[in-house]
Enzyme design. Structure first.
Site, PDB file in Angstrom:
ATOM      1  N   PHE A 105     -11.976  -7.496  13.641  1.00  0.00           N
ATOM      2  CA  PHE A 105     -10.849  -7.921  12.811  1.00  0.00           C
ATOM      3  C   PHE A 105     -10.499  -6.815  11.806  1.00  0.00           C
ATOM      4  CE2 PHE A 105      -9.333 -10.161   8.910  1.00  0.00           C
ATOM      5  CZ  PHE A 105      -8.088 -10.519   9.418  1.00  0.00           C
ATOM      6  N   GLN A 106      -9.248  -6.446  11.792  1.00  0.00           N
ATOM      7  CA  GLN A 106      -8.714  -5.397  10.907  1.00  0.00           C
ATOM      8  C   GLN A 106      -9.405  -4.040  11.112  1.00  0.00           C
ATOM      9  OE1 GLN A 106      -8.482  -7.097   6.895  1.00  0.00           O
ATOM     10  NE2 GLN A 106      -6.450  -7.871   7.417  1.00  0.00           N
ATOM     11  N   MET A 144      24.188   8.900   2.967  1.00  0.00           N
ATOM     12  CA  MET A 144      24.048  10.223   3.577  1.00  0.00           C
ATOM     13  C   MET A 144      24.278  10.149   5.087  1.00  0.00           C
ATOM     14  SD  MET A 144      23.690  13.352   3.090  1.00  0.00           S
ATOM     15  CE  MET A 144      22.812  14.007   1.669  1.00  0.00           C
ATOM     16  N   LYS A 196     -17.618  -1.124   5.262  1.00  0.00           N
ATOM     17  CA  LYS A 196     -18.047  -2.088   4.256  1.00  0.00           C
ATOM     18  C   LYS A 196     -19.556  -2.004   3.994  1.00  0.00           C
ATOM     19  CE  LYS A 196     -17.167  -6.882   3.006  1.00  0.00           C
ATOM     20  NZ  LYS A 196     -16.469  -8.117   3.406  1.00  0.00           N
ATOM     21  N   GLU A 239       0.822  -1.207   0.000  1.00  0.00           N
ATOM     22  CA  GLU A 239       0.000   0.000   0.000  1.00  0.00           C
ATOM     23  C   GLU A 239       0.857   1.259   0.000  1.00  0.00           C
ATOM     24  OE1 GLU A 239      -0.479  -2.602   1.929  1.00  0.00           O
ATOM     25  OE2 GLU A 239      -2.557  -3.274   1.668  1.00  0.00           O
TER      26      GLU A 239
HETATM   27  C1  LIG Z   1      12.068   5.865   5.440  1.00  0.00           C
HETATM   28  C2  LIG Z   1      13.338   6.517   5.866  1.00  0.00           C
HETATM   29  N1  LIG Z   1      14.098   5.956   6.819  1.00  0.00           N
HETATM   30  C3  LIG Z   1      15.262   6.529   7.188  1.00  0.00           C
HETATM   31  C4  LIG Z   1      15.684   7.701   6.627  1.00  0.00           C
HETATM   32  C5  LIG Z   1      16.988   8.360   7.075  1.00  0.00           C
HETATM   33  N2  LIG Z   1      17.947   8.399   5.941  1.00  0.00           N
HETATM   34  C6  LIG Z   1      18.130   9.496   5.201  1.00  0.00           C
HETATM   35  S1  LIG Z   1      19.227   9.277   3.963  1.00  0.00           S
HETATM   36  C7  LIG Z   1      19.528   7.698   4.453  1.00  0.00           C
HETATM   37  C8  LIG Z   1      20.506   6.842   3.690  1.00  0.00           C
HETATM   38  C9  LIG Z   1      20.030   6.529   2.324  1.00  0.00           C
HETATM   39  O1  LIG Z   1      20.872   5.557   1.761  1.00  0.00           O
HETATM   40  P1  LIG Z   1      20.811   5.220   0.230  1.00  0.00           P
HETATM   41  O2  LIG Z   1      19.425   5.052  -0.217  1.00  0.00           O
HETATM   42  O3  LIG Z   1      21.729   4.084  -0.044  1.00  0.00           O
HETATM   43  O4  LIG Z   1      21.321   6.531  -0.468  1.00  0.00           O
HETATM   44  P2  LIG Z   1      22.757   7.246  -0.437  1.00  0.00           P
HETATM   45  O5  LIG Z   1      22.723   8.253   0.644  1.00  0.00           O
HETATM   46  O6  LIG Z   1      23.788   6.191  -0.198  1.00  0.00           O
HETATM   47  O7  LIG Z   1      22.856   7.862  -1.788  1.00  0.00           O
HETATM   48  C10 LIG Z   1      18.773   7.374   5.577  1.00  0.00           C
HETATM   49  C11 LIG Z   1      18.818   6.078   6.284  1.00  0.00           C
HETATM   50  C12 LIG Z   1      14.835   8.267   5.660  1.00  0.00           C
HETATM   51  N3  LIG Z   1      15.119   9.433   5.083  1.00  0.00           N
HETATM   52  N4  LIG Z   1      13.695   7.642   5.274  1.00  0.00           N
END
Ligand SMILES: Cc1ncc(C[n+]2csc(CCOP(=O)(O)OP(=O)(O)O)c2C)c(N)n1
Lengths: 80, 574
Positions: free
Chosen positions: B129-130, B487, B179, B67
């Site tokens: 349920f749900q 990052m 529903k 979803e």
């Molecule tokens: C759903 C979610 N969980 C955690 C984060 C925190 N977060 C921001 S950037 C990042 C790393 C992203 O890694 P990747 O997709 O490999 O991209 P890169 O920075 O290596 O280009 C994280 C964990 C987020 N922004 N969104």
């Protein structure tokens, strides 16, 4: 103490919505008064608020601006 | 804008009300009458009547594989087309899986209508349920939400839901559908009343005059525009304003594309990973004209040190943004298409424009990194130059997202879809699917969609490769694999003494094999000399494709305004 008079349309969850915005935008409810109104289209809510610590600099206008954005809120007035 | 032409032809519509029609049929008729021909979702118990009504209906339902994927695809659809996105889920876990997409649409002001199944009204409040209190859960992540407690309310609620999602500052609206409401008989026809456009409001001449005066006296003005410009369909008005005033311009992440990149005095993105030229110009300006933007913390750095000498004119559809972060000298709320032309007077800033152009040249990007490993910014820049202007680029969140914003060029904001406000990893792939569907034209002439992702992000909605395959969409995933949550790793290196806590992904799956398991052709490249051929192969392959690009684990995004610093104190590669 901050006092707000909120006029809203008496629809689903309207009080929850108002209280949620108040909390999220950094205010704390110390008083709430809402006259009984069965069957009326509007609700009047009087709120007495304090600022939460993290919102000590948030102007009340900011809270009012957020409250008025709620779809069912018609008017918000600050009382001195 | 929605196509309302079908509304007028309801009499010829095979879905026009007939006896025996139910609430669920009514919902589908509303979608059809509003010209919404694509919706995204995932079925389940409580929502089954709606799926039954969708069966054989003219509304195409796209089955996503989660979803959240459906919600993000609906957002991608909406953002790439300007139409309303619609997503559907069942009660309980289906609905809770939509919450991140609702928050995404809320923070990026995207018109989204979410239709969720709910247990029958007779079972509400019994922990059936749900059963989840979805109305309660939606309060903080929607513009508004409804629980339909009686089929008689359905017409008005649906009307309001679509109207609210699109009016003023757009946003998500949730309609929770028990529903029994979906099954109750409902023979009325969707109203064919077109939603009344907001009445034109008289311009506040006083404030306009004050704004014009500020502009006509500013010798160092900067135009700072954001996502609101695209949302308001005001790109042309913004460009007209920029030309007339002659002021240099900077854009936010969501504004990219609103000013054409080759415009004189256009300095690129501002903020934490903005260009040096953009940040320096804003720090030095004497007037900041903020259009459809909101002084977000990623833009301003230390707020008190942001554009310290500037007077501020703030234009936005949402007056609650005025003074929320920065007090404006003049604030005007309304339609940008009306406001911008009314303020377009020449600013006496020729010298400043020249200075800004010189800064833009001095701090231009360089792609001459040494070595044979693939330098992601260079790859993205090369790719960008080969793409038709109509291409949509989506991305996930992290370093690769910032490299897309920095090194790819956009001529329209609807062609750059990035999760701005929420910063949601997992946005890119489903958003690309929605975007591709919204840009379908003739077979083989559909707009191309590139999804730039990271090895962390792609795994958050990897299941949507299945949707891309099923529909054979021209979605090309460029996966920049640094075997890190890059990052976060960068911040750990810079601000947490190199303690790389839980950011190493050296046990990633074999991505090309994974893509191939979904039936999607894929290739890995490791060296710079492979880049050009690999891009050609990707672009020449019909349907979805995954290009897996190995990049250096230690590469950083520069420049960077460190937390708590002013925007002129950018860190550079050292
Ligand atoms: C759903 C979610 N969980 C955690 C984060 C925190 N977060 C921001 S950037 C990042 C790393 C992203 O890694 P990747 O997709 O490999 O991209 P890169 O920075 O290596 O280009 C994280 C964990 C987020 N922004 N969104």
């Amino acid at each position: 103490m901050i006092k707000l008079d909120v006029m809203a349309i008496n629809r689903q969850a309207v009080i929850e919505r108002i209280l949620r915005v108040v909390r999220h935008r950094g205010f704390h409810v110390c008083g709430l008064n809402m006259p009984t109104n069965t069957g009326s289209a509007d609700v009047q809510v009087e709120l007495t608020l304090e600022r939460a610590g993290y919102a000590c600099k948030t102007p009340v206008d900011q809270l009012v601006a957020q409250l008025i954005k709620l779809v069912d809120v018609v008017q918000v007035e600050q009382r001195s | 804008m929605e196509n309302s032409s079908t509304a007028e032809n309801l009499d010829d519509n095979p879905l026009s009300a007939e006896p025996g029609l139910k609430g669920a049929d009514y919902v589908v008729r509303v979608l059809a009458s509003r010209g919404i021909n694509t919706v995204f979702g995932y079925p389940g118990g409580a929502i089954m009547p709606l799926y039954d009504a969708l069966y054989n209906s003219p509304v195409e339902h796209v089955l996503c594989r989660h979803e959240q994927g459906a919600g993000m695809a609906a957002i991608g659809f909406a953002r790439a087309s300007g139409k309303t996105g619609v997503c559907i889920a069942t009660s309980g876990p289906g609905a809770t899986n939509l919450v991140t997409a609702l928050a995404e649409a809320m923070l990026d002001s995207v018109p989204l209508v979410a239709l969720t199944g709910q247990v029958p009204t007779t079972a509400l409040g019994t922990d059936a349920f749900q059963e989840v209190d979805m109305l309660g859960m939606s309060l903080s992540v929607t513009k508004h939400s409804f629980l339909v407690s009686n089929v008689e309310e359905l017409p008005e609620i649906l009307e309001q839901a679509f109207q609210l999602a699109n009016s003023g500052r757009p946003g998500p609206v949730l309609v929770d559908l028990p529903k029994d409401v979906l099954l109750a008989s409902c023979a009325s026809d969707p109203s064919s009343n077109a939603v009344a456009d907001t009445q034109p409001v008289a311009l506040p001449w006083n404030l306009c005059e004050q704004a014009r005066e500020l502009i006509s006296q500013a010798s160092r003005p900067v135009l700072y525009a954001g996502g609101g410009v695209g949302m308001a369909n005001a790109v042309e008005a913004l460009r007209f304003f920029q030309q007339k005033t002659g002021m240099p311009s900077v854009l936010t992440l969501k504004g990219l594309g609103a000013i054409a990149p080759d415009t004189t005095g256009y300095l690129g993105m501002l903020g934490m990973h903005g260009t040096r030229a953009a940040n320096l110009a804003v720090q030095q300006c004497d007037l900041l004209v903020c259009v459809g933007a909101r002084f977000d913390d990623r833009v301003t750095g230390r707020l008190e040190g942001f554009a310290p000498d500037a007077r501020v004119i703030h234009l936005d559809i949402d007056p609650s943004e005025f003074g929320k972060r920065r007090q404006p000298d003049v604030a005007l709320s309304g339609d940008l298409n009306i406001l911008l032309p009314a303020l377009a007077v020449k600013a006496p800033c020729e010298e400043w424009l020249k200075n800004c152009e010189a800064m833009r040249y001095e701090f231009r990007w360089r792609y001459d990194a040494p070595g044979e490993t693939i330098y992601a910014p260079a790859l993205l820049n090369t790719l960008s130059q080969q793409l038709p202007d109509s291409t949509v680029v989506t991305c996930d969140v992290g370093q690769h997202q910032m490299w897309v914003a920095q090194h790819m060029s956009f001529t329209r904001p609807e062609n750059h879809l990035s999760s701005g406000g929420l910063g949601t990893m997992g946005f890119g792939l489903p958003a690309a699917i929605g975007a591709a569907l919204s840009r379908q034209k003739q077979p083989r002439q559909d707009d191309l969609v590139i999804c730039v992702s990271g090895d962390g992000s792609i795994m958050m909605n990897i299941q949507e490769l299945s949707t891309a395959r099923r529909l054979n969409l021209p979605v090309k995933v460029v996966l920049l694999d640094n075997e890190r949550l890059g990052m976060v790793r960068q911040w750990q290196s810079l601000f947490f003494e190199g303690r790389h806590s839980e950011t190493v992904l050296s046990d990633n799956p074999d991505f090309p094999a994974l893509a191939q398991a979904f039936g999607i052709p894929a290739q890995t490249i490791l060296h710079r000399h492979e880049v050009d051929d690999a891009i050609q192969t990707m672009l020449n392959t019909d349907g979805p494709y995954l290009l897996h690009v190995a990049i250096d684990a230690e590469e950083n995004v520069w420049p960077l305004v460190p937390p708590g610093a002013d925007n002129h104190n950018m860190l550079e590669d050292i």
